[in-house]
Design an enzyme around this catalytic site. Structure first.
Site, PDB file in Angstrom:
ATOM      1  N   GLU A 114      94.871  89.083 -13.035  1.00 19.72           N
ATOM      2  CA  GLU A 114      94.565  88.480 -14.408  1.00 19.72           C
ATOM      3  C   GLU A 114      93.321  87.807 -14.053  1.00 19.72           C
ATOM      4  O   GLU A 114      92.073  87.765 -14.935  1.00 19.72           O
ATOM      5  CB  GLU A 114      95.991  87.694 -14.731  1.00 19.72           C
ATOM      6  CG  GLU A 114      96.962  88.825 -15.159  1.00 19.72           C
ATOM      7  CD  GLU A 114      98.240  87.906 -15.841  1.00 19.72           C
ATOM      8  OE1 GLU A 114      98.411  86.990 -15.146  1.00 19.72           O
ATOM      9  OE2 GLU A 114      98.632  88.326 -16.825  1.00 19.72           O
ATOM     10  N   GLU A 165     105.101  92.115 -11.115  1.00 20.28           N
ATOM     11  CA  GLU A 165     105.973  91.540 -11.917  1.00 20.28           C
ATOM     12  C   GLU A 165     107.388  91.870 -12.021  1.00 20.28           C
ATOM     13  O   GLU A 165     108.248  91.271 -12.152  1.00 20.28           O
ATOM     14  CB  GLU A 165     105.387  91.265 -13.225  1.00 20.28           C
ATOM     15  CG  GLU A 165     104.179  90.027 -13.291  1.00 20.28           C
ATOM     16  CD  GLU A 165     102.977  90.454 -12.857  1.00 20.28           C
ATOM     17  OE1 GLU A 165     102.591  91.438 -12.050  1.00 20.28           O
ATOM     18  OE2 GLU A 165     101.882  89.703 -12.877  1.00 20.28           O
TER      19      GLU A 165
HETATM   20  C1  1HE Z   1     103.136  81.611  -2.171  1.00 19.96           C
HETATM   21  C2  1HE Z   1     102.897  82.917  -3.104  1.00 19.96           C
HETATM   22  C3  1HE Z   1     103.109  82.596  -4.533  1.00 19.96           C
HETATM   23  C4  1HE Z   1     102.353  83.515  -1.203  1.00 19.96           C
HETATM   24  N1  1HE Z   1     103.574  81.445  -5.075  1.00 19.96           N
HETATM   25  N2  1HE Z   1     103.665  80.693  -2.962  1.00 19.96           N
HETATM   26  N3  1HE Z   1     103.021  87.013  -6.788  1.00 19.96           N
HETATM   27  C5  1HE Z   1     103.563  87.966  -5.888  1.00 19.96           C
HETATM   28  O1  1HE Z   1     104.689  88.449  -6.203  1.00 19.96           O
HETATM   29  C6  1HE Z   1     102.912  87.844  -4.537  1.00 19.96           C
HETATM   30  C7  1HE Z   1     103.774  87.036  -3.690  1.00 19.96           C
HETATM   31  N4  1HE Z   1     102.941  86.943  -2.183  1.00 19.96           N
HETATM   32  C8  1HE Z   1     103.105  87.711  -1.357  1.00 19.96           C
HETATM   33  O2  1HE Z   1     103.457  88.842  -1.406  1.00 19.96           O
HETATM   34  C9  1HE Z   1     102.472  87.352  -0.141  1.00 19.96           C
HETATM   35  O3  1HE Z   1     102.619  86.141   0.080  1.00 19.96           O
HETATM   36  C10 1HE Z   1     101.219  87.983   0.227  1.00 19.96           C
HETATM   37  C11 1HE Z   1     101.036  89.644   0.273  1.00 19.96           C
HETATM   38  C12 1HE Z   1     100.070  87.540  -0.945  1.00 19.96           C
HETATM   39  C13 1HE Z   1     100.427  87.387   1.638  1.00 19.96           C
HETATM   40  O4  1HE Z   1     101.460  87.786   2.616  1.00 19.96           O
HETATM   41  P1  1HE Z   1     101.403  86.962   3.786  1.00 19.96           P
HETATM   42  O5  1HE Z   1     102.148  87.269   4.774  1.00 19.96           O
HETATM   43  O6  1HE Z   1      99.914  86.867   4.279  1.00 19.96           O
HETATM   44  O7  1HE Z   1     101.883  85.262   3.482  1.00 19.96           O
HETATM   45  P2  1HE Z   1     103.309  84.782   3.286  1.00 19.96           P
HETATM   46  O8  1HE Z   1     104.013  84.474   4.424  1.00 19.96           O
HETATM   47  O9  1HE Z   1     104.277  85.773   2.364  1.00 19.96           O
HETATM   48  O10 1HE Z   1     102.970  83.440   2.469  1.00 19.96           O
HETATM   49  C14 1HE Z   1     102.465  82.246   3.105  1.00 19.96           C
HETATM   50  C15 1HE Z   1     102.711  81.084   2.241  1.00 19.96           C
HETATM   51  O11 1HE Z   1     102.241  81.329   0.843  1.00 19.96           O
HETATM   52  C16 1HE Z   1     104.318  80.727   2.146  1.00 19.96           C
HETATM   53  O12 1HE Z   1     104.325  79.367   1.903  1.00 19.96           O
HETATM   54  P3  1HE Z   1     104.916  78.611   3.274  1.00 19.96           P
HETATM   55  O13 1HE Z   1     104.949  77.239   2.756  1.00 19.96           O
HETATM   56  O14 1HE Z   1     106.350  79.452   3.526  1.00 19.96           O
HETATM   57  O15 1HE Z   1     103.845  78.680   4.376  1.00 19.96           O
HETATM   58  C17 1HE Z   1     104.364  81.544   0.619  1.00 19.96           C
HETATM   59  O16 1HE Z   1     105.653  80.872   0.021  1.00 19.96           O
HETATM   60  C18 1HE Z   1     103.069  81.148  -0.062  1.00 19.96           C
HETATM   61  N5  1HE Z   1     102.935  82.154  -1.231  1.00 19.96           N
HETATM   62  N6  1HE Z   1     102.303  83.849  -2.268  1.00 19.96           N
HETATM   63  C19 1HE Z   1     103.970  80.522  -4.188  1.00 19.96           C
HETATM   64  N7  1HE Z   1     102.642  83.797  -5.286  1.00 19.96           N
HETATM   65  C20 1HE Z   1     101.048  84.204 -15.454  1.00 19.96           C
HETATM   66  S1  1HE Z   1     102.410  85.390 -15.209  1.00 19.96           S
HETATM   67  C21 1HE Z   1     101.724  85.899 -13.818  1.00 19.96           C
HETATM   68  C22 1HE Z   1     102.730  86.351 -12.927  1.00 19.96           C
HETATM   69  C23 1HE Z   1     102.658  86.769 -11.345  1.00 19.96           C
HETATM   70  O17 1HE Z   1     101.441  86.376 -11.068  1.00 19.96           O
HETATM   71  S2  1HE Z   1     103.809  87.627 -10.688  1.00 19.96           S
HETATM   72  C24 1HE Z   1     103.281  88.078  -9.105  1.00 19.96           C
HETATM   73  C25 1HE Z   1     103.659  87.001  -8.080  1.00 19.96           C
END
Ligand code: 1HE
Length: 268
Positions: free
Chosen positions: A123, A143
């Site tokens: 977005e 989502e």
């Molecule tokens: C996060 C987020 C997040 C990572 N919110 N903390 N978005 C998603 O569904 C995507 C969610 N994220 C992922 O699928 C993956 O993190 C990634 C593919 C982007 C990257 O993977 P990777 O292996 O490099 O990293 P990781 O181990 O998953 O995450 C590293 C850290 O970033 C970890 O935090 P930590 O404290 O445990 O180290 C994760 O929790 C954090 N992290 N992504 C919060 N999204 C207005 S409505 C919009 C609706 C949406 O956007 S829905 C889609 C949401």
């Protein structure tokens, strides 16, 4: 523009720096969370993109630290806050405020993508005027899998880029687009082998050489006109063209064309 003025921004999740030619760099700086968008980051985007046009920015490059452009909504914050429907509606209004400032602000925004451009990250990217991707870049709307729905304007902007059917498929099935297929469906306009940041800077510098009034029209009028009926859009176009096409800044350029000193439009 006065680069020193950029120091007035008090930012935690963004870094903003200027260049001599009026190109401003806005960098998402929360790589440890994959640049997930928490409420504070959205407030910072509103602040920056509200002010940069009035500060004289000629173009903006939006880039990101780390391997991923943006992981979308901060899911952990969303989970922890236990928001009610009206709370999240207000969250969405702030996202819309930020992204509308980008799209309608009248200053070209070129986004340098890499890695994940997902959910709210898409977005954000779709609110820019030009998207540059590299071979690592991938686009998705997870989502549906998260039990969520888009709230930052994807139903308008992503649907505009890829069409309704593709967007619905992305949300239902988690389909991921990358590389040439992402270009083909309209998610990005450039796919490069090297550094998207450098390419975005090159494009921004090129756009920054256009008269600001022309860029203002290109980076606001087209979006506004898409919201209008064809009849009203045609009228609005004539009004905008009346102003832009008679501006002082175009006189020299037209004269150069007339006296054959201006560059011609060539295929390479
Ligand atoms: C996060 C987020 C997040 C990572 N919110 N903390 N978005 C998603 O569904 C995507 C969610 N994220 C992922 O699928 C993956 O993190 C990634 C593919 C982007 C990257 O993977 P990777 O292996 O490099 O990293 P990781 O181990 O998953 O995450 C590293 C850290 O970033 C970890 O935090 P930590 O404290 O445990 O180290 C994760 O929790 C954090 N992290 N992504 C919060 N999204 C207005 S409505 C919009 C609706 C949406 O956007 S829905 C889609 C949401």
């Amino acid at each position: 523009m006065d680069i020193a003025k950029l120091e007035q921004f008090n930012l935690t999740y963004l870094k903003v720096t200027g260049t001599e030619d009026g190109v401003v760099r806005v960098v998402l700086s929360r790589p440890e969370k994959r640049n997930a968008l928490n409420a504070d980051t959205i407030e910072e985007l509103i602040e920056v993109f509200s002010k940069l046009p009035r500060m004289g920015a000629r173009a903006v490059v939006l880039a990101a630290e780390g391997d991923h452009f943006c992981a979308g909504l901060d899911l952990v914050e969303h989970h922890t806050e236990e928001r009610r429907p009206e709370d999240f509606m207000h969250v969405c209004l702030r996202w819309h405020e930020a992204f509308n400032k980008m799209e309608y602000g009248g200053v070209p925004v070129i986004v340098a993508l890499k890695g994940a451009v997902v959910g709210g990250g898409l977005e954000l990217a779709s609110s820019a005027h030009v998207r540059v991707a590299d071979q690592s870049t991938y686009f998705a709307l997870p989502e549906g899998q998260r039990g969520l729905f888009t709230g930052g304007g994807a139903t308008i902007r992503v649907a505009d880029l890829v069409g309704k059917a593709r967007m619905i498929d992305m949300m239902l099935t988690g389909r991921v687009y990358k590389q040439q297929e992402a270009v083909d469906v309209g998610l990005c306009q450039y796919l490069i082998d090297g550094d998207t940041d450098a390419k975005a800077m090159e494009l921004a510098r090129t756009a920054a050489q256009n008269p600001p009034l022309s860029n203002f029209a290109i980076c606001s009028a087209i979006s506004h006109m898409q919201n209008m009926s064809a009849l009203d859009a045609a009228y609005a176009e004539s009004v905008v063209a009346g102003i832009v096409n008679t501006q002082e800044a175009s006189r020299d350029r037209l004269e150069a064309f007339a006296n054959k000193t201006a560059a011609r439009v060539r295929p390479d």
